[in-house]
Design an enzyme around this catalytic site. Structure first.
Site, PDB file in Angstrom:
ATOM      1  N   ASP A 258       0.815  -1.210   0.000  1.00  0.00           N
ATOM      2  CA  ASP A 258       0.000   0.000   0.000  1.00  0.00           C
ATOM      3  C   ASP A 258       0.853   1.267   0.000  1.00  0.00           C
ATOM      4  O   ASP A 258       0.514   2.254  -0.655  1.00  0.00           O
ATOM      5  CB  ASP A 258      -0.922   0.017   1.225  1.00  0.00           C
TER       6      ASP A 258
ATOM      7  N   ASN B 126      -5.746   8.465   1.996  1.00  0.00           N
ATOM      8  CA  ASN B 126      -6.257   7.747   3.171  1.00  0.00           C
ATOM      9  C   ASN B 126      -6.780   8.678   4.256  1.00  0.00           C
ATOM     10  O   ASN B 126      -7.947   8.625   4.605  1.00  0.00           O
ATOM     11  CB  ASN B 126      -5.178   6.840   3.759  1.00  0.00           C
ATOM     12  N   GLU B 127      -5.879   9.490   4.816  1.00  0.00           N
ATOM     13  CA  GLU B 127      -6.294  10.333   5.932  1.00  0.00           C
ATOM     14  C   GLU B 127      -5.379  11.526   6.125  1.00  0.00           C
ATOM     15  O   GLU B 127      -4.217  11.516   5.718  1.00  0.00           O
ATOM     16  CB  GLU B 127      -6.368   9.539   7.241  1.00  0.00           C
TER      17      GLU B 127
ATOM     18  N   ASP C 270      -4.104  12.738  22.092  1.00  0.00           N
ATOM     19  CA  ASP C 270      -2.832  12.584  21.382  1.00  0.00           C
ATOM     20  C   ASP C 270      -2.921  13.193  19.991  1.00  0.00           C
ATOM     21  O   ASP C 270      -1.913  13.578  19.406  1.00  0.00           O
ATOM     22  CB  ASP C 270      -2.458  11.105  21.266  1.00  0.00           C
TER      23      ASP C 270
ATOM     24  N   ALA D 267      -7.767   1.907   7.632  1.00  0.00           N
ATOM     25  CA  ALA D 267      -6.334   1.974   7.908  1.00  0.00           C
ATOM     26  C   ALA D 267      -6.106   2.558   9.309  1.00  0.00           C
ATOM     27  O   ALA D 267      -6.560   1.994  10.302  1.00  0.00           O
ATOM     28  CB  ALA D 267      -5.647   2.791   6.816  1.00  0.00           C
ATOM     29  N   TYR D 268      -5.399   3.680   9.398  1.00  0.00           N
ATOM     30  CA  TYR D 268      -5.096   4.312  10.683  1.00  0.00           C
ATOM     31  C   TYR D 268      -6.379   4.590  11.468  1.00  0.00           C
ATOM     32  O   TYR D 268      -6.444   4.405  12.687  1.00  0.00           O
ATOM     33  CB  TYR D 268      -4.327   5.607  10.410  1.00  0.00           C
TER      34      TYR D 268
ATOM     35  N   SER E 138      -7.508   1.589  13.379  1.00  0.00           N
ATOM     36  CA  SER E 138      -6.620   1.352  14.518  1.00  0.00           C
ATOM     37  C   SER E 138      -6.915   2.310  15.668  1.00  0.00           C
ATOM     38  O   SER E 138      -6.666   1.986  16.830  1.00  0.00           O
ATOM     39  CB  SER E 138      -5.159   1.501  14.084  1.00  0.00           C
TER      40      SER E 138
ATOM     41  N   GLN F 151       3.005  12.879   4.039  1.00  0.00           N
ATOM     42  CA  GLN F 151       3.617  14.208   3.988  1.00  0.00           C
ATOM     43  C   GLN F 151       3.383  14.920   5.321  1.00  0.00           C
ATOM     44  O   GLN F 151       2.247  15.188   5.690  1.00  0.00           O
ATOM     45  CB  GLN F 151       3.018  15.023   2.850  1.00  0.00           C
TER      46      GLN F 151
END
Length: 255
Positions: free
Chosen positions: A44, A114-115, A144, A156-157, A160, A216
């Site tokens: 990915d 993605n995010e 956080d 994805a993230y 999680s 990035q």
């Protein structure tokens, strides 16, 4: 799908060079700028980097998984590779446009497939204020960090961080806190893809924050604005029996 010109991209330092050599022998590949489809071999991460590099060409991408999860990729099938590409289905991904301002007043923009995520830079929790479409929705979130995920990136993230998985055609975005401390029971929000989300970072001197759009990263941010854009659509090709929508559904049932 009638395709005659195919380009091939891979990491020349890959540990799977023997397999890549087999794929290279299958076809007389063309230059990327002349292609009707770009094959990306890897995982990915490799695919995302090359989408960012070549998305301006408006050429569909077909990923071949030689990585780990490979959620945006297709399984390796050397014998049927070209057939699978010709019979593939198209998924359209609309990226997120992120605009950030840092403590020096410099403004940057970046796209995310993605995010977009913001997160604390030190051991102290970040504090920020959240606006949606110009209306304050949370005066102070202590956490956080937080993220905004597309449907394609929701598994994805975002997953999680205990965010929900979104169907690909949902026209929604996930706004998900990362280890929220206050309000402790806030688990995020589902927003229309037309929403504009703004994070104003509080107490930036004591609690510095970074922001990322996919890979990035920007340092010492004072505010972040995120919205979906249809100006730069990304076309991903998937095997007809292994579509992205199928994977998103399967992921919700622990697949």
């Amino acid at each position: 799908m009638n395709i005659n010109k195919i380009a091939l991209i891979y990491n020349h330092n890959s540990k799977h060079l023997a397999i890549i050599e087999e794929i290279k022998k299958l076809y007389n590949y063309c230059k990327i700028e002349e292609a009707e489809v770009i094959i990306v071999i890897g995982g990915d991460g490799e695919l995302l980097h090359n989408i960012h590099r070549y998305m301006h060409l408006n050429i569909p991408f077909y990923g071949v998984n030689l990585g780990n999860l490979g959620f945006l990729m297709n399984p390796l099938d050397t014998k049927k590779l070209l057939q699978n590409i010709h019979e593939s289905t198209v998924s359209i991904l609309n990226p997120l446009l992120m605009q950030v301002e840092d403590t020096s007043g410099q403004i940057y923009t970046a796209l995310a497939i993605n995010e977009v995520s913001i997160f604390r830079k030190t051991n102290q929790a970040a504090k920020f204020r959240i606006e949606v479409n110009g209306i304050e929705r949370m005066s102070e979130l202590v956490a956080d960090g937080a993220l905004v995920a597309t449907p394609a990136g929701s598994s994805a993230y975002n997953l999680s961080a205990s965010g929900p998985i979104l169907p690909l055609e949902s026209n929604m975005l996930c706004l998900t806190p990362i280890c929220s401390f206050r309000p402790r029971r806030w688990h995020g929000a589902l927003l229309l893809s037309s929403a504009t989300i703004k994070f104003e970072i509080l107490n930036t001197n004591k609690r510095p924050v970074n922001a990322t759009a996919d890979f990035q990263e920007f340092n010492n941010i004072t505010n972040v604005t995120v919205k979906s854009t249809k100006d730069k659509p990304v076309k991903l090709l998937f095997n007809k029996n292994h579509t992205l929508e199928d994977r998103i559904i399967k992921e919700q049932f622990g697949g």
